[in-house]
Design a protein around this motif. Structure first.
Motif, short mmCIF file in Angstrom:
data_model
loop_
_atom_site.label_atom_id
_atom_site.label_comp_id
_atom_site.label_asym_id
_atom_site.label_seq_id
_atom_site.Cartn_x
_atom_site.Cartn_y
_atom_site.Cartn_z
N CYS A 9 0.86 -1.20 0.00
CA CYS A 9 0.00 0.00 0.00
C CYS A 9 0.89 1.24 0.00
CB CYS A 9 -0.90 0.02 1.23
SG CYS A 9 -1.79 1.58 1.40
N LEU A 11 0.48 4.45 0.60
CA LEU A 11 -0.13 5.66 1.15
C LEU A 11 0.70 6.22 2.30
CD1 LEU A 11 -3.55 6.97 1.10
CD2 LEU A 11 -2.42 7.12 3.29
N CYS A 12 0.76 5.52 3.42
CA CYS A 12 1.51 6.10 4.54
C CYS A 12 2.83 5.37 4.74
CB CYS A 12 0.66 6.09 5.82
SG CYS A 12 0.64 4.52 6.71
N LEU A 15 3.75 1.42 4.89
CA LEU A 15 3.95 0.60 3.68
C LEU A 15 3.52 -0.85 3.89
CD1 LEU A 15 7.39 1.54 2.02
CD2 LEU A 15 5.12 1.89 1.08
N CYS A 16 2.28 -1.07 4.32
CA CYS A 16 1.79 -2.44 4.54
C CYS A 16 1.98 -3.28 3.27
CB CYS A 16 0.31 -2.41 4.94
SG CYS A 16 0.02 -1.56 6.48
N CYS A 35 -6.38 -0.62 5.28
CA CYS A 35 -7.23 0.20 6.16
C CYS A 35 -8.05 1.15 5.28
CB CYS A 35 -6.37 0.99 7.14
SG CYS A 35 -5.42 2.30 6.35
N LEU A 37 -7.77 4.29 4.81
CA LEU A 37 -6.95 5.21 4.01
C LEU A 37 -6.37 4.50 2.79
CD1 LEU A 37 -4.88 7.18 6.70
CD2 LEU A 37 -7.00 7.84 5.60
N GLY A 38 -5.81 3.30 3.05
CA GLY A 38 -5.22 2.53 1.96
C GLY A 38 -6.28 2.16 0.93
N ARG A 159 -3.08 0.96 10.44
CA ARG A 159 -2.75 -0.45 10.71
C ARG A 159 -1.45 -0.60 11.49
NH1 ARG A 159 -2.32 -4.10 6.05
NH2 ARG A 159 -2.96 -5.78 7.44
#
Ligand code: SF4
Length: 434
Positions: A9, A11-12, A15-16, A35, A37-38, A159
């Motif tokens: 992911c 986004l934040c 980095l999941c 999540c 957001l992702g 997350r």
């Protein structure tokens, strides 16, 4: 129907890398594990307006042009500029960052990242005192005391607590949340603070006072502590210091509440010293809660290519760095740049008014997948593929672990990396012909 596992992911800074994505007819139709957001980043591709074509401003209006025409116009701006600013590059791949640094060197530009307005002071603190850190895997497996200081992961990194910190179960932390103590230090009771075992509310801008008091107690000088520190009663400060000293493994995650409040980089500097002090008694580390998914990557690439993590000025023909002088905002507020390239960031929305007013007066080149307030003041606009969805590339997680982002769907848009390479080639061609 392709199902892509272990997608990253983008986004934040968490980095999941365990996202499962289902693709049908080149469209993402199902997202698992992300999540909210992702999820919105993956489906936002379909819901948000995109910049559909390269554009140039003519008679005050942005009009569609060919890619080649836009490259020519942007390269002319770069070649004719005497004080070029290149800003952003944190929501893109390390490969694009590397190309952007090369372009900045070739054009004698200043290049800066979004750390200018978030964790820049963290980099300064790390240079002054070091950054005792660990991977998020180590935190998950070992940390029994976790502090969130001046950050609110429930909303900014949803997350994080489940995958890597408070709620996760690891090799030596098999009880998960039950086996960990979670402490939040903040100026207000955030949703993260509501989940904590111990919430320490401090007065605005007094982080340095509390860190210094904790250091004194950890080093055996409790007697010098006044009755209240940073608005916190002495007994509570002593209790916090004892909790840290008696832990098996402490991690302090800190956010912009620390880096952008009073004392700025001195907060991180003092926190790093606190971590050193704690390591006389136990094991302790600190990690910045980085926002943009690859702002850490910009710092990594810039440091290994130029020796500096941000605010790098190539005007002298070699990298020069002096945040406060060569930061993007410093330059704009002094009205120094005569042109700018803004990529994978939105200076128009996030910079102070004075900086944006100057941006509006000079030629601006924008590279971005989506229109935003910077588009309103841009003179040449390039649409870009979304890295991590329409393009692959490398990014660094907040703990400086590099991950490879996958390409999930085909795209008609060029990548940031391709655009910056084409710009460099055109700049060289124009310079040869000059
Ligand atoms: Fe994406 Fe961050 Fe949410 Fe993980 S925590 S799914 S990286 S937005």
């Amino acid at each position: 129907m392709p199902v892509i596992k272990d997608a990253v992911c983008s986004l934040c800074g968490s980095l999941c890398d365990d996202i499962t994505v289902t693709v049908e007819d080149n469209k993402i139709t199902k997202i698992e594990n992300a999540c909210i957001l992702g999820h919105s980043k993956f489906v936002g591709m379909l819901e948000h307006d995109r910049i559909e074509t390269p554009m140039i401003r003519k008679d005050g209006e942005l009009v569609p042009v060919s890619y080649e025409e836009a490259i020519e116009a942007a390269a002319k701006i770069l070649v004719n500029s005497k004080r070029m600013l290149s800003y952003g590059w944190c929501s893109t791949s390390c490969e694009a960052v590397s190309g952007a640094i090369q372009l900045a060197e070739e054009t004698g530009s200043v290049i800066d990242s979004t750390a200018n307005v978030c964790h820049g002071p963290t980099a300064l603190a790390a240079q002054e005192k070091g950054s005792p850190s660990a991977s998020l895997g180590e935190i998950k497996n070992r940390a029994d005391v976790i502090i969130f200081w001046g950050c609110n992961p429930v909303h900014a990194h949803p997350r994080h607590m489940v995958r890597y910190s408070s709620f996760s179960k690891g090799l030596f932390t098999e009880k998960g949340r039950k086996g960990r103590k979670m402490i939040v230090v903040d100026v207000r009771k955030t949703d993260t603070a509501k989940l904590a075992d111990n919430y320490v509310e401090i007065e605005q801008g007094s982080d340095l006072l509390l860190v210094t008091a904790l250091r004194s107690i950890v080093n055996g000088h409790e007697d010098v502590i006044p009755e209240t520190v940073a608005g916190v009663p002495k007994a509570k400060v002593v209790e916090l210091a004892e909790t840290l000293k008696n832990a098996k493994f402490v991690c302090i995650f800190f956010g912009m509440g620390v880096t952008q409040s009073r004392s700025k980089y001195k907060n991180g500097d003092a926190m790093s010293s606190l971590i050193s002090d704690l390591n006389q008694h136990t094991k302790a580390v600190m990690i910045g809660m980085r926002g943009h998914y690859n702002v850490t990557g910009f710092g990594q690439v810039a440091t290994w290519e130029t020796g500096f993590p941000m605010a790098i000025d190539f005007a002298r023909g070699y990298p020069y760095y002096n945040p406060g002088e060569t930061g993007a905002n410093d330059l704009l507020v002094r009205e120094e740049p005569d042109a700018a390239i803004i990529a994978a960031a939105d200076a128009g929305a996030h910079f102070p008014q004075k900086a944006v007013r100057h941006l509006a007066k000079i030629p601006v080149i924008q590279i971005d997948p989506y229109p935003n307030p910077t588009t309103e003041i841009a003179d040449v606009v390039f649409p870009a593929a979304v890295v991590g969805i329409e393009a692959e590339g490398t990014a660094y997680r907040m703990d400086a672990i590099s991950l490879r982002m996958k390409k999930l769907i085909e795209s008609k848009f060029k990548t940031d990396e391709e655009i910056v390479k084409d710009l460099s080639a055109k700049v060289r061609e124009l310079k040869r012909g000059a």
